[in-house]
Scaffold this motif. Sequence first.
Motif, short mmCIF file in Angstrom:
data_model
loop_
_atom_site.label_atom_id
_atom_site.label_comp_id
_atom_site.label_asym_id
_atom_site.label_seq_id
_atom_site.Cartn_x
_atom_site.Cartn_y
_atom_site.Cartn_z
N TYR A 305 0.82 -1.20 0.00
CA TYR A 305 0.00 0.00 0.00
C TYR A 305 0.86 1.27 0.00
O TYR A 305 0.55 2.24 -0.69
CB TYR A 305 -0.93 0.02 1.22
N VAL A 306 1.94 1.27 0.80
CA VAL A 306 2.74 2.50 0.94
C VAL A 306 3.85 2.59 -0.10
O VAL A 306 4.53 3.61 -0.20
CB VAL A 306 3.33 2.62 2.36
N GLY A 307 4.07 1.49 -0.84
CA GLY A 307 5.12 1.49 -1.86
C GLY A 307 6.52 1.31 -1.30
O GLY A 307 7.50 1.81 -1.86
N TRP A 308 6.62 0.57 -0.21
CA TRP A 308 7.90 0.35 0.46
C TRP A 308 8.54 -0.95 -0.01
O TRP A 308 7.88 -1.99 -0.05
CB TRP A 308 7.71 0.32 1.97
N ASP A 309 9.81 -0.90 -0.38
CA ASP A 309 10.56 -2.09 -0.76
C ASP A 309 11.40 -2.51 0.43
O ASP A 309 12.38 -1.84 0.79
CB ASP A 309 11.45 -1.80 -1.97
N ALA A 310 11.01 -3.63 1.06
CA ALA A 310 11.71 -4.06 2.28
C ALA A 310 13.14 -4.48 2.00
O ALA A 310 14.02 -4.33 2.86
CB ALA A 310 10.93 -5.22 2.92
N GLU A 311 13.41 -5.02 0.81
CA GLU A 311 14.76 -5.46 0.49
C GLU A 311 15.70 -4.26 0.29
O GLU A 311 16.81 -4.23 0.81
CB GLU A 311 14.73 -6.31 -0.78
N LYS A 312 15.23 -3.25 -0.43
CA LYS A 312 16.06 -2.08 -0.70
C LYS A 312 16.01 -1.07 0.45
O LYS A 312 16.86 -0.17 0.55
CB LYS A 312 15.61 -1.41 -1.99
N GLY A 313 14.99 -1.20 1.30
CA GLY A 313 14.88 -0.28 2.43
C GLY A 313 14.50 1.12 2.03
O GLY A 313 14.95 2.09 2.67
N LYS A 314 13.67 1.29 1.00
CA LYS A 314 13.23 2.62 0.58
C LYS A 314 11.91 2.52 -0.17
O LYS A 314 11.49 1.43 -0.60
CB LYS A 314 14.29 3.28 -0.30
N TYR A 315 11.29 3.68 -0.36
CA TYR A 315 10.04 3.74 -1.11
C TYR A 315 10.36 3.70 -2.60
O TYR A 315 11.16 4.50 -3.09
CB TYR A 315 9.27 5.01 -0.78
N THR A 316 9.75 2.78 -3.31
CA THR A 316 10.07 2.61 -4.73
C THR A 316 8.89 2.90 -5.66
O THR A 316 9.05 2.88 -6.87
CB THR A 316 10.55 1.17 -4.99
N LYS A 317 7.71 3.16 -5.11
CA LYS A 317 6.55 3.47 -5.95
C LYS A 317 5.58 4.33 -5.15
O LYS A 317 5.63 4.35 -3.91
CB LYS A 317 5.87 2.19 -6.44
N PRO A 318 4.70 5.04 -5.83
CA PRO A 318 3.73 5.88 -5.12
C PRO A 318 2.81 5.03 -4.24
O PRO A 318 2.41 3.93 -4.61
CB PRO A 318 2.94 6.56 -6.24
N GLY A 319 2.51 5.56 -3.09
CA GLY A 319 1.60 4.84 -2.19
C GLY A 319 0.15 5.13 -2.51
O GLY A 319 -0.18 6.03 -3.29
N ARG A 320 -0.74 4.36 -1.92
CA ARG A 320 -2.17 4.58 -2.08
C ARG A 320 -2.83 4.37 -0.71
O ARG A 320 -2.32 3.62 0.12
CB ARG A 320 -2.75 3.62 -3.11
N PRO A 321 -3.93 5.04 -0.46
CA PRO A 321 -4.55 4.96 0.86
C PRO A 321 -5.13 3.57 1.15
O PRO A 321 -5.61 2.89 0.23
CB PRO A 321 -5.66 6.01 0.82
N ILE A 322 -5.08 3.17 2.39
CA ILE A 322 -5.70 1.91 2.83
C ILE A 322 -7.18 2.20 3.08
O ILE A 322 -7.51 3.09 3.87
CB ILE A 322 -5.04 1.36 4.10
N GLU A 323 -8.04 1.49 2.43
CA GLU A 323 -9.48 1.76 2.55
C GLU A 323 -10.07 0.99 3.73
O GLU A 323 -10.76 -0.03 3.57
CB GLU A 323 -10.17 1.39 1.24
N TRP A 324 -9.78 1.50 4.93
CA TRP A 324 -10.34 0.88 6.13
C TRP A 324 -11.85 1.05 6.16
O TRP A 324 -12.38 2.07 5.71
CB TRP A 324 -9.75 1.52 7.39
N THR A 325 -12.55 0.08 6.69
CA THR A 325 -14.00 0.16 6.83
C THR A 325 -14.34 0.71 8.21
O THR A 325 -13.94 0.13 9.23
CB THR A 325 -14.66 -1.22 6.67
N LYS A 326 -15.05 1.83 8.25
CA LYS A 326 -15.41 2.45 9.53
C LYS A 326 -16.41 1.56 10.27
O LYS A 326 -17.35 1.03 9.68
CB LYS A 326 -16.01 3.84 9.28
N ILE A 327 -16.18 1.41 11.56
CA ILE A 327 -17.02 0.53 12.36
C ILE A 327 -18.03 1.31 13.19
O ILE A 327 -19.21 0.99 13.20
CB ILE A 327 -16.14 -0.35 13.29
#
Length: 423
Positions: A305-327
């Motif tokens: 969702y956030v565009g984070w590459d765990a192997e490279k340790g940096k953001y590699t693509k644009p993130g997008r919002p997590i569509e949480w469902t309101k309770i």
Amino acid sequence: MYRRVSILLRKHFVSVLILCASIVIPFSAVKAADPAKGKQIFQQNCASCHNVHKKLTGPALAGVEGRWADKKLLHQWIHNSASVLASGDKYANDLFNEYNKTAMTAFPSLTNEDIDDILAFIKVEEAKPVGGTPKEGPATAGAKEQGSDNSLLFGIITLILAVVALILMQINSNLNKLAGDKEGHPTPEPIPFYKNKAYIALGILVLFMVGGYFTIQGAIGLGRQKDYMPEQPIFYSHKVHAGINQINCLYCHAGAEKSKHAMIPSENICMNCHKAIKEYSGPELFTAEGKKVDGTAEIAKLYDYVGWDAEKGKYTKPGRPIEWTKIHNLPDHVYFNHSQHVVAGKQQCQTCHGAITEMDEVHQFADLSMGWCINCHRTTKVQFADNNYYSIFEKLHQDIKDKKIDSVTVEMVGGTECQKCHY
């Protein structure tokens, strides 16, 4: 002879009815304490100050019944602690002094049955090791037996007795006919109960009452979402984060004490920890349906969702919002301010959200009805002493000085007026 038999049967019929009533009424009046209901009441009213196994604002509640000389006195203490202190009870006054003379919140709205349900829940929790599962033994078995609901049994007994009464009524009617025929007083053939207008009218009335009850309950509950637990795009366990890892609620929901809304945390807050925490190594996770959850795979969803590459340790693509469902949703015409309740009202998250630190998947704990809110306002005390804002309520200040009251609740300062919560 038939007349005698009829008279005797009538007497027996009356005796049977009296016997039925003597069996049903005591069984209906006595109901075992319900730990499940007690847990709900405990979380709504007690969890902000008490824990079963450890001290919080108030004492640990394990073994609380044994610490009081009389259960009625314990009931009175919960209803109004000031009255017990005034009576001079030694244990009550020692407890009051131990906690710096902080008066316990009064709960006059709780019935004795509610309190017994809470005590049953405490007994169940006593049998559990801290953070573990219940220990097997007499205490657990007794608690389970005490918590069993006998409503179904009482209903079956009542139904059987009703059938017996109908049969006896038919027998009595037939014997009356036989006796009349024998003595030359012919009587018409008794009407079968399913054709009897009185029985039909009674049945319609019962159906109307039952149908009306469920219709009213359905209308009252329209739009309420108690126990609502939607599936979220990422499996997020409050039990792991707020419970096991002791992350403060305000770290993620910073708006709870600063604004009207508690705020759904942004992905950046999640990444403050999960840039370093790439794998899940805690206890096994399961959905409400019992399906096992791979915690590491859920962390990978966050990275996607956030565009984070765990192997490279940096953001590699644009993130997008997590569509949480309101309770938790309130009607548009209702005003609710988180900061007012958290800062001024000193309310804990558990008051409205239940045992959030024990939930893997969050569900709506309370029905959030107007009655539920009003009941809380009727019992919740405000910081009245040494508060210049409330100096306008001179009469209440004087009543405290004269010991007519020991505290001031939200209701007494306008907390149940309509415009307090409604636009």
